[in-house]
Write an enzyme that holds these catalytic residues in place. Sequence first.
Site, PDB file in Angstrom:
ATOM      1  CG  ASP A  67      -0.345  -0.538   2.486  1.00  0.00           C
ATOM      2  OD1 ASP A  67       0.893  -0.636   2.558  1.00  0.00           O
ATOM      3  OD2 ASP A  67      -1.097  -0.857   3.410  1.00  0.00           O
ATOM      4  CG  ASN A 135      -9.109  -1.657  11.838  1.00  0.00           C
ATOM      5  OD1 ASN A 135      -8.151  -2.290  11.413  1.00  0.00           O
ATOM      6  ND2 ASN A 135      -9.551  -0.567  11.238  1.00  0.00           N
ATOM      7  CD  GLU A 142      -8.755   0.802   7.699  1.00  0.00           C
ATOM      8  OE1 GLU A 142      -8.725  -0.139   8.533  1.00  0.00           O
ATOM      9  OE2 GLU A 142      -8.132   1.856   7.862  1.00  0.00           O
TER      10      GLU A 142
HETATM   11  C1  F6R Z   1       1.184  -1.478   5.927  1.00  0.00           C
HETATM   12  C2  F6R Z   1       0.189  -2.500   6.224  1.00  0.00           C
HETATM   13  C3  F6R Z   1      -0.642  -2.386   7.453  1.00  0.00           C
HETATM   14  C4  F6R Z   1       0.181  -2.662   8.714  1.00  0.00           C
HETATM   15  C5  F6R Z   1      -0.665  -2.524   9.959  1.00  0.00           C
HETATM   16  C6  F6R Z   1       0.134  -2.707  11.222  1.00  0.00           C
HETATM   17  O1  F6R Z   1       1.849  -1.769   4.727  1.00  0.00           O
HETATM   18  O2  F6R Z   1       0.042  -3.408   5.476  1.00  0.00           O
HETATM   19  O3  F6R Z   1      -1.717  -3.301   7.392  1.00  0.00           O
HETATM   20  O4  F6R Z   1       0.705  -3.958   8.640  1.00  0.00           O
HETATM   21  O5  F6R Z   1      -1.285  -1.262   9.972  1.00  0.00           O
HETATM   22  O6  F6R Z   1       1.046  -1.656  11.356  1.00  0.00           O
HETATM   23  P1  F6R Z   1       2.159  -1.690  12.479  1.00  0.00           P
HETATM   24  O7  F6R Z   1       3.109  -2.765  12.116  1.00  0.00           O
HETATM   25  O8  F6R Z   1       2.805  -0.325  12.428  1.00  0.00           O
HETATM   26  O9  F6R Z   1       1.451  -1.947  13.770  1.00  0.00           O
END
Ligand code: F6R
Length: 239
Positions: A67, A135, A142
Amino acid sequence: MDIRIFKTEQEIGEAAGKIYVDYINENPSCVLGFATGATPVPTYTYMAQQCKAGKVSFKDVKTFNLDEYCDLPKEHKNSFYMFMYDNLFSKVDLKPENIDFLDGNTDPVAESARYAKSIEDKGGIDIQLLGIGRNGHIAFNEPADEFSDEAYKIKLTESTIEANSIYFDDVPMPRYAMTMGIGSIMKARKIIFIATGKAKAQAVHDMIKGEVTPRCPASILQQHPDVTVFLDEDAASLL
Ligand code: F6R
């Protein structure tokens, strides 16, 4: 799912990183899908160390990322591209032309089609790295009424904005992102999933033990044939 529980983030980084290093050594021109965020940093650190020590080369590896924010220049310090550059790309011998990234500053429909074709042209993703949001999001998918398919532009939820806005000190955190869809993630041949910390415990529980529902996007991984889950004790505490 193959669930492995470790004491520290470093141990996870080493164990997950070793899977990559071994895989690259056996398949030097493999296609890897990467994730950003705090969770995979020890894994990238391990890969970079191994590359520096001459134990692995990324010279023929191709990469994609899950992303990217919209309305944020690629070179901004908080873009996901810069995150990857700082944590991995600048530390290994990857060729710039082998790095593909979603562009959050162009037409989302055309960009989605371009990305899907690029992944397909390179033979599909061999190993996709995933983290999870509090979440239950994976990439920026999401909670929703249905599972997404290919890449698309999404409005981020308040939970995600709250979690990620700590990194933004000069510009407001973007409200939109381009993300690979659930359908594209599920096409990866192998998935390495990592979660650490108490804040992820409920999401990890719902992903592994809950029903498969787009309200917890990660729960779809129950239907993937090859998922290795790396957890610390906090993230595993509700299992
Ligand atoms: C980002 C992604 C997100 C993160 C998630 C957890 O490329 O794929 O789904 O894996 O938001 O983020 P952290 O590791 O910062 O808790």
